[in-house]
Design an enzyme around this catalytic site. Structure first.
Site, PDB file in Angstrom:
ATOM      1  CD  GLU A  71      -1.635  -2.407   1.565  1.00 43.88           C
ATOM      2  OE1 GLU A  71      -0.524  -2.536   2.133  1.00 43.88           O
ATOM      3  OE2 GLU A  71      -2.384  -3.371   1.338  1.00 43.88           O
ATOM      4  CG  HIS A 140     -10.528  -6.948   7.044  1.00 41.81           C
ATOM      5  ND1 HIS A 140      -9.625  -7.501   7.906  1.00 41.81           N
ATOM      6  CD2 HIS A 140      -9.991  -7.064   5.808  1.00 41.81           C
ATOM      7  CE1 HIS A 140      -8.586  -7.954   7.222  1.00 41.81           C
ATOM      8  NE2 HIS A 140      -8.768  -7.698   5.949  1.00 41.81           N
TER       9      HIS A 140
END
Lengths: 342, 376, 321
Positions: A71, A140
């Site tokens: 990322e 998440h």
């Protein structure tokens, strides 16, 4: 005009903007999906939940970039590409992954314009999924929009429906500032009428999904739907609510919030993010400071508790704000007046 | 005995309406009412409108309370003479409620209640084509600046009972292509003619509202043989002035707060402008090219509060029947535009009505359109 | 080695400008007139200038907290830089960035960077722009031996290789990441790191302009030709502390003095070009004098320049509000 899901509305916004402007590119983990795989199907996934499906097939490897699971490099690359002539839309998958690349957003993209004396433009969109409701647990499921809202230089968008998602995403792509575009993962299959043509919804302009006399409810993202459900039930009992969907937390349409509170005198804020330093506290502070005289009752916040998002459904359901809790909060602020008069 | 009892039911405003909210009762139980008197305010997702009493009598019962949302056809109240007993009324209500099925109103549904996208020349138009195909000369209705086919929502359903009715979004409007060419009424008239071609219609009665009236007049010049009659509702092109504040405001306003007062200029009863109507127009204006198209259209027809073209010569040159319908309180195109027309042109002025008589006086406009078509 | 005379003159001038700029800042900072942090590039001039001697305005670089040298090498004017460091409204960032954020995107200077390892991901993006827009440009990330251990840098090496980007990673290895030696903090070698990502590795003596010029030239040509990223490992020495005020108690007595005496890139350049008669001493002296004057003027102008107006506080957070 046709019925489109939240997912289709986002896909269509991306497709139409990529057709309109060759500088618009996509990148992210598996935004095409399947590159280099043995099936020789580079458009296998279209993002982990299929939001970008088909875009690789239409625009090819020169516009749609699968990234390594890395990322910091690709979110930073998106910022660098934005500062040097492209208009990247980077998909961070789950917003929880911002932990791996926050520097690139917080210290780089968000700051360029200000610290370079107004000489930079960073037309970057970072799309990410947020929200609980899928038993995806603590890493998440977060609703981290307050984190981004806190950072000057970023714009933060939380669409509450398919119509809103398409217009706000096109606006985000055409905007010259870095925009964080957060999609509630539970909403991807929600459907409503969405125009086939391109359109834009301006940032910083709240939407009133209904107007009432008694209580103003400010709600964000998926919570707008919950607030509307609660308001439907309350209306049957004679309590009418104004429901404000701010659409963007940065910029925030403070004027509309203050105007509505001035009309109703009561405020309930519904925010799916963790309760400390979130949008609910921010809006409550705004109203306490700017509209104190208008208040007929204390401000009520409907938020999750200050815990990580739990896994087991029974706990996750307890964690999440829901229409019943909103209804109860509205009734409690209505009741406050009665107590005073009594 | 039931002959003297009249049910007041949720009306159907427009083809798409399936339910409505009884916003408020305008008469109280026990009040005597006349036929046509305003009984209640009904809110739909598109519009707030008054419901006019279907008969004379006394409002004996309010079955539904204000604020309730009900399906079309649901019982709102009961009208009856004073000779009817309470017991009879109770029995009537019980029977009505036990037999009522939502969505079952008027089995004679119109041919098509969903608008469709149609390719017309180089453009794509949204068209709503309703009513019987074999019922004589069809009626084509042309909306005005900033409008769309839903401007005819209170007319199309009613008129479709006796004739084929076509409404459409002009280029630059609604869901139609945003390419407006040079934006002149003459150009829009050519599009209207092409639409008739595409639909296989040789000849139609033409109704035009506001700028759509100018388009109708241009169509009568362009293809007089296609025009069976002209019904001009508050048309552009007959007077000199226009409310530029409305035109400019309509183009520039981009939020509900700024647009709502602009839209209120359209109607005499300001309460008619619902949240949803404002929202619908904002959504239209957000489409790529919509504001640019409106700007081009406005520039082609209006400037500094003046109408650029005097279309009276077109009206005088057209050999077919023409009627002019206008609201006395029109704040966009003053009713004085109806003065000094040729004596054979019937002019109907509606008191207490603004620029949208087809919404504000729907029943009367529908009657005028029907009668005129029948006579022509 | 065939370097046009004009490039030699320009490069010497750039190195001399950096040296004088930094030496002057060293003096001025001590007076207390310069706010914030300043990190000086003295001793490393040949690296930035040698690399940038191959770049055009349409190529992109990203720099570090020690960015003045890269800025000057990429063509940013010293007046705007000096004024910026003094926090003046005439500064290249209007007094809102300071020493660590000097940038000029019109010259392909994507900014000095206050975050160690901030630049390499950005350079992947700039290289992607060059590639997608097909403008023939390359993007160069300058970073130190300290940043070479950042995850962002290692991820960027991978990404650049995976995407076959026209990117060059220049590791300016001055032996210290802040106060900790690279010999302690860097495991393995830069060469093996490059190899790990399938990236060609080049290295050179960063105090020798000609070595840097030649090596960087190869790496940049590789990237510009569409063959993917390259790494250039430049060995050099830092003459001043990590920041101004750092007494460098972690360095042995005499280490810096020896470097200054024996590895001064300007001295080495002068010796070489005069020895083989590429340039004469007089032209170099002329440059020295001219630069001295330019820096003097830059300081005078910066000190006299207006401070930012209060309204600047709220400006330029966004392009549109």
């Amino acid at each position: 005009m046709s019925k489109k899901s939240f997912r289709q509305a986002i896909n269509e916004a991306l497709r139409q903007e990529m057709r309109r402007d060759p500088r618009v590119i996509l990148m992210g983990e598996d935004v095409a999906g399947g590159q280099g795989g043995s099936a020789d199907n580079p458009d296998a996934w279209g993002g982990v939940l299929g939001v970008t499906k088909g875009l690789y097939t239409e625009f090819g490897a020169e516009r749609v970039f699968d990234t390594p699971i890395s990322e910091a490099s690709y979110i930073g690359a998106a910022a660098g590409a934005a500062a040097t002539g492209l208009r990247p839309v980077a998909e961070l998958m789950f917003v929880d992954f911002i932990g791996s690349c926050l520097d690139q957003v917080m210290n780089q993209a968000a700051k360029f314009r200000y610290m370079f004396g107004g000489k930079a433009r960073t037309p970057l969109v970072i799309r990410a999924m947020y929200g609980a409701g899928f038993s995806a647990a603590a890493q998440h499921s977060q609703a981290l929009y307050p984190l981004f809202t806190h950072i000057p230089g970023l714009k933060v968008v939380i669409p509450s429906s398919p119509y809103e998602a398409k217009g706000l995403l096109i606006e985000a792509i055409r905007d010259d500032d870095p925009v964080i575009f957060l999609e509630n993962k539970v909403m991807y299959d929600d459907e409503e009428d969405v125009p086939d043509d391109s359109y834009t919804i301006p940032f910083g302009e709240a939407n009133l999904t209904r107007e009432g006399d008694d209580v103003t409810i400010v709600a964000f993202g998926r919570m707008v739907n919950f607030a509307n459900q609660a308001a439907d039930r309350l209306e049957k009992e004679g309590i009418t609510c104004t429901v404000i969907d701010p659409r963007t937390t940065s910029p925030l349409d403070t004027g509309t919030i203050l105007d509505c509170v001035a009309e109703t005198g009561r405020l309930v804020i519904v925010d799916e993010s963790s309760p400390r330093c979130n949008m609910a506290t921010d809006v409550a502070a705004l109203v306490a400071e700017e509209a104190f005289d208008a208040l007929k009752a204390p401000i009520r916040r409907v938020t999750p508790p200050h815990t990580p998002v739990p896994f087991a459904s029974v706990l996750e359901n307890l964690y999440m704000p829901d229409p019943a809790r909103i209804e109860a909060a509205v009734k409690s602020v209505m009741g406050y007046k009665a107590k005073q008069e009594a | 005995m039931a002959g003297t009892i009249t049910p007041v039911t949720m009306p159907k405003f427009g083809l798409a309406m399936t339910e409505g909210k009884l916003a408020d009762w305008l008469v109280s139980p026990g009040d005597a009412v006349t036929a046509g008197q305003e009984l209640a305010e009904i809110e739909t997702t598109k519009i707030t409108n008054v419901y006019e009493s279907p008969a004379a009598g006394t409002l004996r019962r309010q079955v539904a309370p204000a604020g309730e949302t009900l399906p079309v056809g649901a019982l709102l109240g009961v009208l009856a003479g004073s000779d009817v007993s309470d017991a009879e009324i109770d029995a009537f209500i019980e029977k009505f409620q036990s037999e009522f099925v939502a969505g079952d109103e008027d089995g004679a549904d119109e041919a098509s209640s969903e608008p469709e996208m149609l390719d017309v020349g180089t453009r794509r138009l949204r068209v709503q084509d309703t009513g019987a195909r074999d019922a004589g000369v069809p009626l084509l209705l042309i909306h005005g600046f900033g409008g769309d086919l839903t401007n005819w929502m209170l007319n199309q359903g009613d008129l479709s009972g006796t004739t084929r009715v076509i409404t459409f979004d002009l280029p630059g409007h609604g869901e139609s292509t945003k390419d407006v060419g040079d934006g002149t009424p003459a150009m829009l008239a050519a599009v209207a003619r092409d639409l008739l071609d595409a639909l296989g219609i040789d000849r139609a009665h033409i109704g035009g509202h506001s700028m759509g009236g100018a388009v109708a007049l241009e169509l009568a010049r362009l293809a007089p043989e296609r025009v069976a009659s002209l019904s001009l509702i508050a048309p552009a092109g007959l007077g000199k002035t226009i409310n530029q504040e409305f035109i400019d405001g309509f183009i520039t306003a981009d939020r509900r707060k700024t647009l709502e007062p602009v839209l209120q200029l359209l109607v005499h009863d300001k309460g008619l402008v619902s949240r949803q109507m404002v929202e619908g127009i904002i959504r239209f204006k957000r489409l790529d090219g919509a504001v640019a198209g409106l700007t081009t259209l406005a520039k082609a027809s209006f400037e500094n509060g003046q109408q650029k073209e005097n279309l009276r010569p077109l009206l005088e040159a057209y050999k077919g029947p023409v009627q002019v319908l206008w609201g006395a309180e029109d704040e966009i195109l003053p009713v004085s535009g109806s003065e000094g027309l040729p004596s054979e042109v019937p002019v109907s002025i509606f008191p207490g009505t603004g620029h949208m008589p087809q919404l504000e006086k729907a029943a009367e406009i529908n009657a005028k359109l029907k009668d005129f078509a029948a006579k022509s | 080695m065939q370097i046009p005379r004009e490039v030699l003159l320009r490069s010497y001038r750039a190195m001399r400008t950096i040296r004088d700029f930094e030496e002057r800042l060293h003096v001025e900072f001590a007076t207390g007139e310069i706010p914030g942090f300043v990190h000086l590039y003295c001793g490393e001039e040949a690296s930035g200038v040698g690399v940038c001697s191959h770049l055009k305005d349409t190529d992109t670089i990203a720099s570090t907290h020690r960015g003045h040298g890269h800025c000057i090498a990429k063509g940013v004017g010293v007046d705007g830089m000096m004024a910026e460091i003094y926090g003046r409204s005439t500064g290249v960032c209007r007094g809102k960035g300071g020493s660590m954020h000097i940038a000029d995107l019109s010259l392909g200077m994507l900014g000095a960077n206050g975050i160690v390892g901030g630049g390499p991901p950005l350079i992947c993006g700039a290289a992607l722009s060059h590639k997608v827009l097909k403008d023939g440009g390359v993007a160069v990330a300058f970073y130190g031996d300290g940043a070479s251990n950042e995850g962002t840098t290692l991820e960027s090496l991978n990404l650049a290789s995976v995407w076959n980007l026209p990117a060059v990673f220049v590791v300016e290895d001055n032996g210290y990441g802040e106060a900790t030696a690279s010999s302690y903090a860097c495991a393995g070698t830069q060469k093996d790191r490059a190899a790990g990502f399938g990236i060609p590795y080049f290295e050179c003596d960063g105090t020798d302009f000609f070595a840097v010029h030649e090596t960087a030239g190869e790496a940049i040509a590789h990237a510009r030709a569409g063959k993917g990223p390259a790494m250039v490992h430049v060995h050099l020495s830092r003459w001043y502390g990590h920041f101004e005020g750092d007494a460098m108690t972690y360095r042995a007595n005499g280490e810096v003095a020896k470097e200054r005496a024996e590895q001064d890139c300007l001295k080495k350049f002068r010796e070489k070009v005069t020895e083989i008669s590429l340039l004469d001493s007089a032209s170099l002296d002329e440059i020295d004098a001219s630069v001295r004057d330019e820096i003097e003027q830059a300081v005078i102008k910066a000190k006299a320049a207006p401070l930012p107006e209060p309204e600047a506080l709220m400006q330029d957070v966004y392009v549109s509000y």
